[in-house]
Motif scaffolding. Structure first.
Motif, PDB file in Angstrom:
ATOM      1  N   ARG A  15       0.855  -1.184   0.000  1.00  0.00           N
ATOM      2  CA  ARG A  15       0.000   0.000   0.000  1.00  0.00           C
ATOM      3  C   ARG A  15       0.886   1.227   0.000  1.00  0.00           C
ATOM      4  O   ARG A  15       1.997   1.205   0.495  1.00  0.00           O
ATOM      5  CB  ARG A  15      -0.864   0.046   1.277  1.00  0.00           C
ATOM      6  CG  ARG A  15      -1.914  -1.023   1.361  1.00  0.00           C
ATOM      7  CD  ARG A  15      -3.132  -0.550   0.695  1.00  0.00           C
ATOM      8  NE  ARG A  15      -4.216  -1.475   0.908  1.00  0.00           N
ATOM      9  CZ  ARG A  15      -5.278  -1.487   0.150  1.00  0.00           C
ATOM     10  NH1 ARG A  15      -5.400  -0.643  -0.830  1.00  0.00           N
ATOM     11  NH2 ARG A  15      -6.245  -2.325   0.368  1.00  0.00           N
ATOM     12  N   VAL A  41      -4.704  -0.001   5.479  1.00  0.00           N
ATOM     13  CA  VAL A  41      -3.782  -1.066   5.893  1.00  0.00           C
ATOM     14  C   VAL A  41      -4.463  -1.966   6.924  1.00  0.00           C
ATOM     15  O   VAL A  41      -4.421  -3.194   6.817  1.00  0.00           O
ATOM     16  CB  VAL A  41      -2.470  -0.478   6.456  1.00  0.00           C
ATOM     17  CG1 VAL A  41      -1.612  -1.554   7.103  1.00  0.00           C
ATOM     18  CG2 VAL A  41      -1.694   0.235   5.357  1.00  0.00           C
ATOM     19  N   THR A  42      -5.114  -1.357   7.898  1.00  0.00           N
ATOM     20  CA  THR A  42      -5.801  -2.124   8.935  1.00  0.00           C
ATOM     21  C   THR A  42      -6.925  -2.968   8.337  1.00  0.00           C
ATOM     22  O   THR A  42      -7.068  -4.156   8.651  1.00  0.00           O
ATOM     23  CB  THR A  42      -6.340  -1.175  10.024  1.00  0.00           C
ATOM     24  OG1 THR A  42      -5.235  -0.441  10.562  1.00  0.00           O
ATOM     25  CG2 THR A  42      -7.026  -1.936  11.132  1.00  0.00           C
ATOM     26  N   ARG A  45      -5.427  -5.905   6.312  1.00  0.00           N
ATOM     27  CA  ARG A  45      -4.891  -6.957   7.179  1.00  0.00           C
ATOM     28  C   ARG A  45      -6.030  -7.799   7.763  1.00  0.00           C
ATOM     29  O   ARG A  45      -5.976  -9.029   7.750  1.00  0.00           O
ATOM     30  CB  ARG A  45      -4.049  -6.381   8.303  1.00  0.00           C
ATOM     31  CG  ARG A  45      -3.528  -7.500   9.227  1.00  0.00           C
ATOM     32  CD  ARG A  45      -2.718  -7.030  10.406  1.00  0.00           C
ATOM     33  NE  ARG A  45      -1.470  -6.454   9.972  1.00  0.00           N
ATOM     34  CZ  ARG A  45      -1.183  -5.154  10.038  1.00  0.00           C
ATOM     35  NH1 ARG A  45      -2.040  -4.314  10.516  1.00  0.00           N
ATOM     36  NH2 ARG A  45      -0.027  -4.709   9.642  1.00  0.00           N
ATOM     37  N   VAL A  72       1.291  -7.055   5.256  1.00  0.00           N
ATOM     38  CA  VAL A  72       0.893  -5.828   4.560  1.00  0.00           C
ATOM     39  C   VAL A  72       2.025  -4.817   4.735  1.00  0.00           C
ATOM     40  O   VAL A  72       2.399  -4.478   5.851  1.00  0.00           O
ATOM     41  CB  VAL A  72      -0.441  -5.269   5.107  1.00  0.00           C
ATOM     42  CG1 VAL A  72      -0.825  -3.988   4.374  1.00  0.00           C
ATOM     43  CG2 VAL A  72      -1.549  -6.314   4.979  1.00  0.00           C
ATOM     44  N   TRP A  73       2.555  -4.349   3.603  1.00  0.00           N
ATOM     45  CA  TRP A  73       3.664  -3.405   3.576  1.00  0.00           C
ATOM     46  C   TRP A  73       3.173  -2.054   3.080  1.00  0.00           C
ATOM     47  O   TRP A  73       2.230  -1.987   2.314  1.00  0.00           O
ATOM     48  CB  TRP A  73       4.759  -3.904   2.635  1.00  0.00           C
ATOM     49  CG  TRP A  73       5.584  -5.019   3.184  1.00  0.00           C
ATOM     50  CD1 TRP A  73       5.146  -6.259   3.565  1.00  0.00           C
ATOM     51  CD2 TRP A  73       6.981  -5.016   3.404  1.00  0.00           C
ATOM     52  NE1 TRP A  73       6.187  -7.015   4.001  1.00  0.00           N
ATOM     53  CE2 TRP A  73       7.327  -6.278   3.916  1.00  0.00           C
ATOM     54  CE3 TRP A  73       7.970  -4.071   3.212  1.00  0.00           C
ATOM     55  CZ2 TRP A  73       8.642  -6.611   4.240  1.00  0.00           C
ATOM     56  CZ3 TRP A  73       9.270  -4.405   3.537  1.00  0.00           C
ATOM     57  CH2 TRP A  73       9.604  -5.665   4.048  1.00  0.00           C
ATOM     58  N   VAL A  74       3.842  -1.007   3.514  1.00  0.00           N
ATOM     59  CA  VAL A  74       3.530   0.354   3.076  1.00  0.00           C
ATOM     60  C   VAL A  74       4.786   0.959   2.463  1.00  0.00           C
ATOM     61  O   VAL A  74       5.876   0.825   3.020  1.00  0.00           O
ATOM     62  CB  VAL A  74       3.052   1.217   4.266  1.00  0.00           C
ATOM     63  CG1 VAL A  74       2.957   2.675   3.883  1.00  0.00           C
ATOM     64  CG2 VAL A  74       1.722   0.708   4.787  1.00  0.00           C
ATOM     65  N   ALA A  85       3.318   3.953   9.185  1.00  0.00           N
ATOM     66  CA  ALA A  85       3.637   2.595   8.746  1.00  0.00           C
ATOM     67  C   ALA A  85       4.224   1.787   9.904  1.00  0.00           C
ATOM     68  O   ALA A  85       3.899   0.611  10.069  1.00  0.00           O
ATOM     69  CB  ALA A  85       4.605   2.644   7.567  1.00  0.00           C
ATOM     70  N   ALA A  89       1.806  -1.235   9.867  1.00  0.00           N
ATOM     71  CA  ALA A  89       2.196  -2.159   8.796  1.00  0.00           C
ATOM     72  C   ALA A  89       3.104  -3.270   9.302  1.00  0.00           C
ATOM     73  O   ALA A  89       3.756  -3.152  10.335  1.00  0.00           O
ATOM     74  CB  ALA A  89       2.889  -1.385   7.672  1.00  0.00           C
ATOM     75  N   ASP A  90       3.156  -4.340   8.522  1.00  0.00           N
ATOM     76  CA  ASP A  90       4.080  -5.437   8.827  1.00  0.00           C
ATOM     77  C   ASP A  90       5.476  -5.122   8.304  1.00  0.00           C
ATOM     78  O   ASP A  90       6.463  -5.618   8.820  1.00  0.00           O
ATOM     79  CB  ASP A  90       3.580  -6.736   8.180  1.00  0.00           C
ATOM     80  CG  ASP A  90       2.246  -7.165   8.761  1.00  0.00           C
ATOM     81  OD1 ASP A  90       2.162  -7.340   9.989  1.00  0.00           O
ATOM     82  OD2 ASP A  90       1.280  -7.313   7.982  1.00  0.00           O
ATOM     83  N   VAL A  92       7.822  -1.916   5.809  1.00  0.00           N
ATOM     84  CA  VAL A  92       7.852  -0.587   5.205  1.00  0.00           C
ATOM     85  C   VAL A  92       8.923  -0.559   4.114  1.00  0.00           C
ATOM     86  O   VAL A  92      10.076  -0.896   4.362  1.00  0.00           O
ATOM     87  CB  VAL A  92       8.167   0.507   6.249  1.00  0.00           C
ATOM     88  CG1 VAL A  92       8.100   1.885   5.615  1.00  0.00           C
ATOM     89  CG2 VAL A  92       7.233   0.404   7.440  1.00  0.00           C
TER      90      VAL A  92
END
Length: 168
Positions: A15, A41-42, A45, A72-74, A85, A89-90, A92
């Motif tokens: 994302r 993102v939330t 996920r 999920v990456w940002v 992030a 996020a998981d 970045v």
């Protein structure tokens, strides 16, 4: 609403806020806000973990029939997006160029966001996006590199501050 999704193996979902904004403006849209990106993102996920989620603008709740916990990456370059992030996020993908000062500041922002959310900063994975020019013609490579630097300066001019670069 039942959403069907099946993947052979979990692979990361990415994302980003949508900057630089010129392509979005041509479509009549603006980049997402940092808060909206955090919500996306939330939501992503939770959906990928199999939770039933409320989808903004939809009349029904959604749930995947074949969910799998997917990281999920940002992609982020600005300090607010980097901190967000780190919070949600998981992983970045850091896009701040290669100057060590920029990389240190970006990593610090991700770690600060994780700590702010009560997360272990070491649990947030990091990747870096580096633009590279490969060309046998050194003059052509230099021209392309300068064009890329101009793009960075236009979209995130503060990236030139920490390493002490001047734009003329």
């Amino acid at each position: 609403m039942r959403v069907r999704w099946a993947a052979p193996a979990p692979c990361p979902v990415g994302r980003g806020a949508g900057s630089p904004s010129e392509p979005l403006q041509l479509m009549g849209r603006s980049p997402a806000t940092v808060a909206r990106l955090a919500d996306a993102v939330t939501l992503t996920r939770e959906l990928l973990r199999g939770a039933e989620v409320e989808v903004p603008g939809a009349a029904r709740r959604a749930q995947l029939t074949h969910a799998a916990p997917v990281p999920v990456w940002v992609a982020a370059g600005g300090p607010r997006t980097l901190r967000m992030a780190g919070r949600v996020a998981d992983g970045v993908f850091i896009r701040v160029g290669r100057p060590p000062a920029n990389l240190r500041a970006a990593i610090d922002a991700v770690r600060a966001g994780a700590a702010q959310a009560g997360r272990n900063p070491d649990q947030v994975k990091l990747g870096a996006i580096f633009h590279t020019v490969l060309d046998d013609d050194l003059e052509r490579a230099a021209l392309i590199s300068r064009s890329m630097a101009a793009g960075y300066c236009e979209y995130l001019p503060r990236l030139f501050d920490a390493p002490g670069f001047e734009w003329n």
